[in-house]
Design an enzyme around this catalytic site. Sequence first.
Site, short mmCIF file in Angstrom:
data_model
loop_
_atom_site.label_atom_id
_atom_site.label_comp_id
_atom_site.label_asym_id
_atom_site.label_seq_id
_atom_site.Cartn_x
_atom_site.Cartn_y
_atom_site.Cartn_z
N GLU A 41 0.88 -1.19 0.00
CA GLU A 41 0.00 0.00 0.00
C GLU A 41 0.91 1.22 0.00
OE1 GLU A 41 -2.45 0.30 3.50
OE2 GLU A 41 -3.69 1.89 2.70
N HIS B 125 -4.86 -4.37 -0.57
CA HIS B 125 -4.42 -3.25 -1.42
C HIS B 125 -3.53 -3.70 -2.59
CE1 HIS B 125 -6.27 -0.14 0.96
NE2 HIS B 125 -5.75 -0.68 2.05
ZN LIG Z 1 -7.04 -1.84 5.27
#
Ligand SMILES: [Zn+2]
Length: 492
Positions: free
Chosen positions: A338, A363
Amino acid sequence: MRSKIVLLLLISGVLCNYSNKRKKLLNDEASLSMGSSIILAGNEIIVNDFLMKKKWEELDFGFRNPGSFIPALHMFDTLSRIEQSDVFQFIRKLPKGAVLHGHDTALASGDYLYNLTFSDNLYACVTNERIYLKFLKEAINESDCTWKPIHLLRQSVTDFDIRLKQQLTLIRANHREVYTDSNVVWNYFNKIFITVDPLICYKPIFIDYFYQVLTELYEDNVFYIEFRTILPTVYDLDGNTYGPLKVAGLYKQVTEDFMQTHPEFLGAKLIYAPVRNVDEKMMQYYIDTVRVLKKKFPDFFAGFDLVGQEDLGQPLTKFVKQLQKIKQEVNLFFHAGETNWFGSSTDENLIDAVLLGTVRIGHGYAALKRPEVLKIIKAYNIAIEICPISNQVLLLNDDMRNHPANYLIANGFPVIIGNDDPSFWGTKGLSYDWYMAFMGMTSRRTDLRFLKQLAINSIQYSVYHDKNLAMKKWQQQWNKFINISTSLHRAP
Ligand SMILES: [Zn+2]
Ligand SMILES: *[C@@H]1O[C@H](CO)[C@@H](O)[C@H](O)[C@H]1NC(C)=O
Ligand SMILES: *[C@@H]1O[C@H](CO)[C@@H](O)[C@H](O)[C@H]1NC(C)=O
Ligand SMILES: *[C@@H]1O[C@H](CO)[C@@H](O)[C@H](O)[C@H]1NC(C)=O
Ligand SMILES: *[C@@H]1O[C@H](CO)[C@@H](O)[C@H](O)[C@H]1NC(C)=O
């Protein structure tokens, strides 16, 4: 001889015909895209025609007015326009299956959260920096805090409610000036929990809050969730506190209560996801907790993850020795990559996540920069949990049309869409993120099949114990939705 030449010319004419080649290339690409293997039938075709008409109206408007195209803009500036969109309203009603990426104490709507600040026994302490909240039996004085009933402070402190509301979400009219970089916005994000945790970790509210989470998902036509939780300490007015096992038990009880009155709801499972910025000793405590949770809640407990800003937390590689010990015992669902960085410890988390056998990736924003990881993701069918609005608000990307998951969707990777922390950015349920994905992250040609695939993926990539039952229940909801939509949208 002559006929042979004619035949040859004919074949090369057809094959080399430019417009045929072009058509073939477009079709080949379309057939790679997520959802392309689905064949729509019967009333689905009528419903799809309606959906595409609305999608194209919005896209055409955006093409003529690029400065007004919703997925290109910050979500704080377009919230009410999203809600007015016919495509959004359509997605709201569509049975979306499951949320597989969302954090327990950030899942209920901001509206509900604010309403909680009118609860009985809620006290506040106002400092220059912030308003602290806590449930108490009676007013107390602490060295750094004079606690007063919140209703008195509401009346006496200037702009009390404006300040309080600001502390509950990230929403700001001048967000571009306030959130100057990702560390700044993450700092605001973390501070929300300072206000919110004592508000929602009061036992009666804690129960009510999770019930509200399930209610809002249900109303958004989501029927199952695998939620991440740090298992926060819960308290009551008598000085009791409730640790991880008790709190997991509360979640299980609320889920069962909710299912009693909502038989169409499939349920919830818990992913234990404490903060990542810890040492090996704390990791050992996590691992011990995981083992007890698994033993005590064999059906309700789904697995393990770590949370917190990845760029500033500990990388997975630090805990590899410890994590290798539990990778055979429990499902892992790591947040990984992320980040906008490349070659950093954060995007290298993707390497460790797949080596540790993660079931899904939270992510995976940096996955495109790691081609070998992408190969593994495809070969082992590791779902990537994309949270479009979260990525925008936490400043990874701005315009949804530039989100890296567009590539994953266009190439038929196992993508699912999550909502992460809707409470903090003014959304509710899952539909806002689906809307962004459909309008901003897919081709103009991408249609109902993509949305159907998203729902199916959310079931197939879950760890729900009876996927046939889940699919059957979802299919019933889908058929009903198609029936109702057909009667609404059939051309006159
Ligand atoms: Zn999260
Ligand atoms: C090429 O193929 C298309 C579609 O099959 C056809 O309409 C067109 O006339 C062809 N053009 C030539 C130059 O053969
Ligand atoms: C919050 O309170 C207002 C005012 O009482 C009410 O209209 C609204 O429905 C409440 N919202 C939620 C989500 O409970
Ligand atoms: C707290 O301190 C204030 C003055 O600082 C005093 O008026 C009040 O009575 C005290 N309250 C309690 C509960 O001790
Ligand atoms: C859909 O409608 C048809 C008739 O219009 C009906 O036969 C069928 O049972 C309905 N299906 C569902 C799932 O409601």
